[in-house]
Design an enzyme around this catalytic site. Structure first.
Site, PDB file in Angstrom:
ATOM      1  N   GLU A 194     -31.431 -17.313   8.893  1.00  0.00           N
ATOM      2  CA  GLU A 194     -31.065 -16.414   9.983  1.00  0.00           C
ATOM      3  C   GLU A 194     -29.944 -15.454   9.570  1.00  0.00           C
ATOM      4  O   GLU A 194     -29.997 -14.266   9.848  1.00  0.00           O
ATOM      5  CB  GLU A 194     -30.624 -17.279  11.183  1.00  0.00           C
ATOM      6  CG  GLU A 194     -30.061 -16.517  12.362  1.00  0.00           C
ATOM      7  CD  GLU A 194     -31.158 -15.901  13.231  1.00  0.00           C
ATOM      8  OE1 GLU A 194     -32.330 -16.124  12.917  1.00  0.00           O
ATOM      9  OE2 GLU A 194     -30.805 -15.206  14.185  1.00  0.00           O
ATOM     10  N   ASP A 195     -28.933 -15.979   8.906  1.00  0.00           N
ATOM     11  CA  ASP A 195     -27.696 -15.203   8.724  1.00  0.00           C
ATOM     12  C   ASP A 195     -27.370 -14.783   7.293  1.00  0.00           C
ATOM     13  O   ASP A 195     -26.342 -14.155   7.062  1.00  0.00           O
ATOM     14  CB  ASP A 195     -26.496 -16.015   9.255  1.00  0.00           C
ATOM     15  CG  ASP A 195     -26.576 -16.232  10.752  1.00  0.00           C
ATOM     16  OD1 ASP A 195     -27.230 -15.406  11.422  1.00  0.00           O
ATOM     17  OD2 ASP A 195     -26.013 -17.213  11.249  1.00  0.00           O
TER      18      ASP A 195
END
Ligand code: MN
Length: 546
Positions: free
Chosen positions: A76-77
């Protein structure tokens, strides 16, 4: 922050065969991937996945889960991709990371639809691997603990609201009571700070005011209970605690009770070795204290949906406080503390969803598959999750699990829809009872049917399950249609005008009908009068009288 070797040691403490290499690699990979990213608290971002992994070690999760927790935000990051994770850590870890990532993507969108969609993804992900849910719960737990670092109050409230609406009930459903309570209290503090303060000061007062009497109210009752059990020649562990601020406040609001009327503020737990001893303890307590009627529950013979087992009762203590007492065995206590996670420690087959404890996941999944409207879906699943269940039995002893508050009619439809349509008489535990009788836990229901019998309009008021309601509505709609059709035909016949189907067909368009039946139906329903129809009919040629 947990250091690498500390985390590995935590896992090795309960799993001697822990895959140390996997844990070490996941730790280092995540550390590098998150690099210099920071949390709102100013801490390095990496501290978050490490804390999440640490929380999961408390539940003794396997290395796959711990590794997935370390990696849960990398896709996700960071620049890492799911393919990278799969290549380096295998498909199982990747599958859990993927499940968690999918949920996070939709998180915190404002509208209800988005929340519903998010929840839908969560259900789908956890139905393939329940470990996704546990990583998600641990993730949310750490985020809630650090919620106060977020500066935007609007965002804080959104997170708190979602936690209270979705994650707290889910934690309850998988039986991790402590996480559920922590979610509720942290969300409560954010959403209703005044009420939170008020509850806390009342609870403090309860502690200190009795402190003035030189003994803690909890210690005093614990001593009392221990004495009783010793006299009864029973070996037991006894604990007491004050219930959480949110649970007390919630009961006051929903049941419209005052603080003093609640039995649930002081709660005690008595742990013994065997099931017969549980009932023995119950007998000792019930004969020593005043019992508060209606509060005794036997979750040993009939466990809750999440497999929770215990005896519950409420009594008046010698100091006139209302107290709640739970009695269970060591094994039941372990299951109550760790929930599905405890089950996890014994049974490694994640994809075994055959067991009863996963029935609710399957139930949610069915709703996912059947509902296309996201809001309806959220509504339906919320109902499924929040309603407690009753366990009833058919004549042959087959167990039927239904939401609390259902009637005989719901039961009949749950067993078989034909049975629901034609049920005419019911015996509950051998006694004749009306069809609208609300079923209780353990009821055995014997149904008699008649082909003459059909669903009655008043039944709608007595059912609460979707299946029963849908069937009854469908039948009534059909029946109404048929009656209207017959009535319409009769009216046209009585008018004395020869309104053959042929003639009626020629005016269908005027009345915006597709078939002659449709037209007769609206006439039967008095939406269109007979005269209006006749006026439009092609006139008969009147033959000249010879
Ligand atoms: Mn996270």
């Amino acid at each position: 922050m947990l250091r690498q070797f500390e985390l590995v040691d935590l896992v090795k403490a309960y799993d001697v065969n822990a895959d140390e290499k996997l844990l070490n690699r996941a730790y280092v990979y995540s550390l590098r991937a998150h690099g210099t990213q920071k949390r709102d608290s100013g801490d390095p971002y990496f501290s978050h996945p490490v804390e999440v992994a640490g929380i999961l070690t408390q539940f003794k999760f396997d290395c796959t889960t711990i590794a997935a927790a370390l990696l849960h935000d990398t896709v996700e990051d960071t620049v890492a991709t799911l393919a990278d994770i799969e290549e380096k850590f295998g498909s199982e870890v990747a599958h859990v990371v993927d499940g968690v990532t999918k949920i996070s993507k939709l998180e915190l969108q404002s509208e209800d639809t988005k929340q519903a969609e998010n929840f839908r993804k969560l259900v789908l992900a956890m139905a393939t691997d329940i470990r996704v849910l546990f990583v998600k719960l641990a993730d949310r737990l750490h985020n809630m603990r650090t919620l106060h670092f977020i500066k935007d109050p609007e965002r804080r409230r959104k997170i708190a609201r979602e936690t209270l609406d979705i994650y707290a009930p889910l934690a309850g459903r998988v039986g991790v009571q402590k996480i559920k309570e922590t979610f509720e209290d942290l969300a409560f503090r954010e959403l209703n700070p005044q009420a939170y303060e008020m509850m806390n000061s009342r609870l403090d007062y309860l502690r200190t005011a009795s402190g003035a009497l030189s003994t803690d109210p909890i210690d005093e009752i614990v001593t009392n209970l221990r004495d009783l059990l010793i006299k009864g020649d029973l070996q037991a562990r006894v604990f007491g605690r004050i219930k959480s601020p949110y649970s007390i406040w919630h009961k006051m609001v929903t049941r419209n009770l005052t603080f003093e009327q609640l039995c649930d503020i002081l709660a005690f737990r008595i742990i013994v070795k065997t099931i017969p001893e549980c009932y023995q303890v119950l007998g000792i307590i019930h004969s020593a204290y005043w019992v508060i009627p209606g509060r005794f529950k036997d979750y040993i013979s009939t466990p809750k949906m999440n497999n929770y087992q215990s005896l519950h009762t409420a009594v008046i203590s010698p100091k006139y406080q209302r107290i709640e007492i739970q009695i269970r065995t060591e094994e039941m206590d372990l299951a109550a503390e760790y929930g599905l996670a405890a089950h996890w420690q014994y049974k490694q087959d994640v994809r075994a969803y055959e067991g009863k404890q996963y029935a609710w996941v399957r139930g949610l999944l069915q709703i996912v598959e059947q509902t296309s409207n996201p809001e309806e879906f959220l509504e339906d699943t919320k109902l499924e999750m929040f309603q407690d269940q009753v366990f009833c039995f058919t004549e042959r002893g087959e167990m039927i699990i239904l939401p609390k508050g259902v009637t005989v009619i719901d039961f009949a439809y749950a067993v078989d829809s034909e049975l629901g349509d034609h049920v005419i008489q019911a015996k509950i535990n051998g006694k004749l009872r009306p069809l609208k009788t609300v079923l209780q836990n353990g009821d055995q229901v014997e149904l008699t049917t008649s082909l003459e019998q059909t669903p009655q309009p008043e039944w709608i008021a007595f059912v609460s399950t979707g299946k029963a309601r849908a069937h009854i509505r469908q039948f009534l709609r059909k029946q109404h249609k048929k009656k209207a059709l017959d009535r319409g035909r009769q009216k046209l016949a009585e008018s004395g005008v020869i309104a053959s189907d042929e003639k009626l067909k020629s005016v269908l368009e005027i009345f915006k009908c597709h078939t002659v039946e449709d037209l007769c139906e609206i006439v039967g329903d008095d939406l269109v009068s007979v005269d209006e129809v006749i006026k439009e009919l092609p006139k008969e040629k009147i033959l000249p009288v010879p």
